[in-house]
Design a protein around this motif. Sequence first.
Motif, short mmCIF file in Angstrom:
data_model
loop_
_atom_site.label_atom_id
_atom_site.label_comp_id
_atom_site.label_asym_id
_atom_site.label_seq_id
_atom_site.Cartn_x
_atom_site.Cartn_y
_atom_site.Cartn_z
N GLU A 48 0.86 -1.19 0.00
CA GLU A 48 0.00 0.00 0.00
C GLU A 48 0.89 1.23 0.00
O GLU A 48 1.82 1.32 0.80
CB GLU A 48 -0.89 -0.04 1.26
N ASP A 49 0.63 2.16 -0.93
CA ASP A 49 1.48 3.34 -1.01
C ASP A 49 1.02 4.47 -0.10
O ASP A 49 1.78 5.38 0.18
CB ASP A 49 1.56 3.84 -2.45
N GLU A 50 -0.24 4.43 0.35
CA GLU A 50 -0.71 5.52 1.22
C GLU A 50 -0.27 5.22 2.66
O GLU A 50 -0.80 4.34 3.32
CB GLU A 50 -2.23 5.65 1.14
N ASP A 85 -3.08 -3.38 -2.27
CA ASP A 85 -3.80 -2.24 -2.82
C ASP A 85 -3.79 -2.35 -4.35
O ASP A 85 -2.79 -2.74 -4.94
CB ASP A 85 -3.11 -0.94 -2.39
N ASN A 133 -4.35 0.15 -6.53
CA ASN A 133 -3.83 1.33 -7.20
C ASN A 133 -2.47 1.70 -6.60
O ASN A 133 -2.39 2.35 -5.58
CB ASN A 133 -4.85 2.45 -6.98
N LYS A 185 -12.46 0.64 -0.15
CA LYS A 185 -12.12 1.85 0.60
C LYS A 185 -13.29 2.83 0.53
O LYS A 185 -13.92 2.90 -0.52
CB LYS A 185 -10.89 2.52 -0.02
CA CA Z 1 -2.95 3.39 -3.55
#
Ligand code: CA
Length: 228
Positions: A9-11, A53, A55, A103
């Motif tokens: 997950e990048d967030e 994730d 995205n 989400k």
């Molecule tokens: Ca993302």
Amino acid sequence: MVKKILIVEDEAKIMRTVRLYLEQGGYETAWAADGAQGLAAFRHEKPALIILDLNLPGDLDGLDVCRAIRRDSNVPIIMLTARTEETDRLIGLELGADDYITKPFSPREVVARVRAVLRRTEQPESVPEIVTASDIQADLQRRVVTVAGVPVELTANEFDLLVALMCSPGRVYTRAQLLEATQGTSYDGYERTIDQHVKNLRQKIELDAPQPRYILTVRSVGYKFTED
Ligand code: CA
């Protein structure tokens, strides 16, 4: 043994919250912020489950990562998707993800879903049972399926779905009942999920998927396992 969950997950904020709740829930965690790191972490961390994730920044999005992992592993995968990504979600299930969470979600829900997926995919300790229907055999303890004696690799969802159908050949199941059988709940009534799992399953067990002989469609109701 403490199970390790890999979060891709990048967030940072989401990742931190999910990690915190999982660790409070008794899991170890590892994380990666993009697809390439995620694949590398999958190889060396050997996680019991992956939260992925869809995205992600960089060259590999969540679907690429899922596809790459499924080439050599049936490790449970839960995908994180945004509400608008229905097509991606379907592609993810097609690629063999076990579950998805939309989400925004509550971190508690994530922990509950991780537990549910792990429970489904773990080998039960003393279930000797083998279910046989037509020329398919499912070994519930080892979670191995053979079709006419030939072993077939199934994901956790596909296995549970097949066993549910095989336990009562000829019985017609609605999609909601099958969701319940595979996920322990029909929590979001997302019944097209079942159609996708059936489609994947047919490709693996049927000689001719468009003309299935094991899993039959009952129009406007659901599915049944053949009585032959
Ligand atoms: Ca993302």
